[in-house]
Scaffold this active site. Structure first.
Site, PDB file in Angstrom:
ATOM      1  N   GLN A 238       0.832  -1.205   0.000  1.00 37.72           N
ATOM      2  CA  GLN A 238       0.000   0.000   0.000  1.00 37.72           C
ATOM      3  C   GLN A 238       0.866   1.254   0.000  1.00 37.72           C
ATOM      4  O   GLN A 238       0.519   2.261  -0.624  1.00 37.72           O
ATOM      5  CB  GLN A 238      -0.918  -0.033   1.224  1.00 37.72           C
ATOM      6  CG  GLN A 238      -2.129   0.857   1.122  1.00 37.72           C
ATOM      7  CD  GLN A 238      -3.239   0.463   2.083  1.00 37.72           C
ATOM      8  OE1 GLN A 238      -4.336   0.161   1.660  1.00 37.72           O
ATOM      9  NE2 GLN A 238      -2.960   0.457   3.368  1.00 37.72           N
ATOM     10  N   ASN A 241       1.909   2.379  -3.516  1.00 37.39           N
ATOM     11  CA  ASN A 241       0.846   3.119  -4.184  1.00 37.39           C
ATOM     12  C   ASN A 241       0.790   4.555  -3.672  1.00 37.39           C
ATOM     13  O   ASN A 241       0.682   5.516  -4.439  1.00 37.39           O
ATOM     14  CB  ASN A 241      -0.492   2.412  -3.947  1.00 37.39           C
ATOM     15  CG  ASN A 241      -1.553   2.865  -4.922  1.00 37.39           C
ATOM     16  OD1 ASN A 241      -1.512   2.535  -6.093  1.00 37.39           O
ATOM     17  ND2 ASN A 241      -2.510   3.638  -4.429  1.00 37.39           N
ATOM     18  N   GLU A 242       0.863   4.692  -2.344  1.00 37.37           N
ATOM     19  CA  GLU A 242       0.844   6.020  -1.722  1.00 37.37           C
ATOM     20  C   GLU A 242       1.977   6.891  -2.239  1.00 37.37           C
ATOM     21  O   GLU A 242       1.784   8.070  -2.570  1.00 37.37           O
ATOM     22  CB  GLU A 242       0.953   5.871  -0.207  1.00 37.37           C
ATOM     23  CG  GLU A 242       1.160   7.166   0.548  1.00 37.37           C
ATOM     24  CD  GLU A 242       1.272   6.957   2.051  1.00 37.37           C
ATOM     25  OE1 GLU A 242       1.693   7.912   2.733  1.00 37.37           O
ATOM     26  OE2 GLU A 242       0.939   5.862   2.544  1.00 37.37           O
ATOM     27  N   ARG A 243       3.171   6.322  -2.304  1.00 36.20           N
ATOM     28  CA  ARG A 243       4.345   7.114  -2.662  1.00 36.20           C
ATOM     29  C   ARG A 243       4.299   7.596  -4.101  1.00 36.20           C
ATOM     30  O   ARG A 243       4.586   8.764  -4.379  1.00 36.20           O
ATOM     31  CB  ARG A 243       5.608   6.295  -2.386  1.00 36.20           C
ATOM     32  CG  ARG A 243       5.867   6.110  -0.909  1.00 36.20           C
ATOM     33  CD  ARG A 243       6.866   5.006  -0.597  1.00 36.20           C
ATOM     34  NE  ARG A 243       6.998   4.835   0.847  1.00 36.20           N
ATOM     35  CZ  ARG A 243       7.583   3.803   1.442  1.00 36.20           C
ATOM     36  NH1 ARG A 243       8.082   2.812   0.706  1.00 36.20           N
ATOM     37  NH2 ARG A 243       7.658   3.729   2.759  1.00 36.20           N
ATOM     38  N   ALA A 246       1.739  10.312  -4.559  1.00 38.52           N
ATOM     39  CA  ALA A 246       2.234  11.581  -4.021  1.00 38.52           C
ATOM     40  C   ALA A 246       3.171  12.250  -5.015  1.00 38.52           C
ATOM     41  O   ALA A 246       3.209  13.494  -5.120  1.00 38.52           O
ATOM     42  CB  ALA A 246       2.944  11.341  -2.691  1.00 38.52           C
TER      43      ALA A 246
END
Length: 385
Positions: A238, A241-243, A246
């Site tokens: 997860q 995906n977040e990185r 961003a």
């Protein structure tokens, strides 16, 4: 990547919607320290923004990853990062593991209303004594029949104040380090779960950030996402995906900041001409623009690999590290070139300067990205194709 007509129509729709329902209110929400998520998220849902790549069976769009790239870039063009950050948590940080690993029942109960914008969700990993060191978390869930009893504390939780449920990373066994963790869905109104306070931050003012305490919070074991004991591994997925999301957003921020700065310099009289006539300023902006474009192309190469189903751990870590450092330089330069006006709290330059600083901290600090990357350098596998 060549964007299709459908991609471009989607970009236009997102840009128009944000200009209508978000941009006019950013200053007001920033002053209030909160935006009306339960009013705003249904507007995002109308364009499918909260479940772009998710299964249509739960209200998702089943779209390709390039729609996510476009959405993040367009949110980045807003004059403030508070709402974009809250959006990214909902769409790209708190729900991917649920969509990939959750049971059908769990997805119907929690994912579907999140995609519809009817519920706001958070990702709860960071603790007072464990941030980037995810293996050091202490919040504990003890089995009591068919339930978990959860005790502990989380902090810096985006959307935690006005949220409806948490994707909680919690210890579910006595194994140390990264072993024995699970991801568990916890509704915010569960007895024993308390929002200690809404935290004030350097930037991202309208994005609510909470301290949470858990005092024997009881939730069903069936609220566990995926396999018990695999929470750390699922959270690492997860995080990737977040990185990268961003980074997409940061590209939109930086491109917009440079464009606005050129506009200002082209209008600002100085030394018998316009500030933009100063070759030193032109060269500095040109250099930054080149670096932003290079980062954008690198991020797009990550997107291509994601579409192909490849492992992008090293590339997303590299992209986030580069983006965190570059956005600080862009923000500092844009503020400097606006002079005294740029230093005023009500200007976009001041807000951009404050908001952008988080990218090198949240979702894994620069030092954590370097730690991940250094392993490949030492192993002489960094440049392996």
């Amino acid at each position: 990547m060549q964007f299709t007509d459908d991609h471009e129509l989607f970009r236009d729709s997102v840009r128009h919607m944000l200009a209508k329902v978000v941009q006019p209110h950013v200053d007001e929400w920033e002053e209030q320290g909160r935006f009306p998520g339960h009013d705003l998220f249904p507007e995002f849902a109308k364009l499918g923004l909260l479940g772009l790549e998710y299964d249509p069976a739960y209200g998702g769009e089943g779209a390709d990853h390039w729609f996510t790239v476009i959405a993040c870039e367009e949110f980045g063009r807003l004059p403030g990062n508070g709402v974009p950050m809250a959006y990214n948590v909902q769409a790209n940080m708190a729900t991917p593991a649920l969509h990939k690993h959750g049971s059908d029942a769990l997805k119907r109960e929690f994912l579907a209303p999140a995609i519809a914008g009817e519920q706001i969700c958070s990702i709860a990993v960071t603790e007072p004594d464990a941030g980037s060191d995810v293996a050091g978390i202490r919040t504990r869930a003890v089995r009591a029949g068919g339930d978990w009893l959860i005790s502990g504390a989380k902090t810096y939780i985006t959307n935690g104040v006005q949220g409806d449920w948490l994707c909680l990373l919690v210890r579910t066994s006595d194994e140390g380090g990264y072993r024995g963790m699970s991801q568990v869905i916890v509704p915010n109104d569960t007895p024993g779960l308390t929002v200690g306070r809404s935290l004030k931050k350097l930037g991202n003012w309208c994005s609510d950030t909470a301290e949470l305490t858990f005092d024997r919070v009881r939730v069903p074991v069936s609220n566990t996402i995926g396999e018990i004991g695999r929470g750390f591994q699922q959270q690492m997925e997860q995080f990737q995906n977040e990185r990268i999301c961003a980074v997409y957003q940061a590209v939109g921020q930086m491109e917009t900041a440079i464009e606005l700065t050129v506009d200002y310099l082209s209008e600002r009289p100085a030394f018998g001409g316009k500030l933009i006539d100063n070759q030193y300023l032109q060269y500095n902006l040109a250099e930054l623009a080149c670096e932003v474009d290079a980062l954008k192309r690198y991020a797009y190469s990550c997107a291509e690999l994601i579409v192909a189903g490849a492992d992008v751990t090293r590339r997303t870590s590299s992209a986030k590290l580069l983006a965190g450092k570059l956005i600080r330089r862009v923000a500092d330069t844009c503020l400097q070139y606006h002079g005294g006006m740029g230093y005023m709290a009500e200007t976009w330059t001041s807000r951009f300067f404050r908001d952008s600083r988080l990218l090198s901290i949240g979702g894994g600090a620069d030092e954590v990205m370097l730690r991940v990357l250094a392993r490949d350098v030492v192993a002489k596998s960094f440049f392996t194709r």
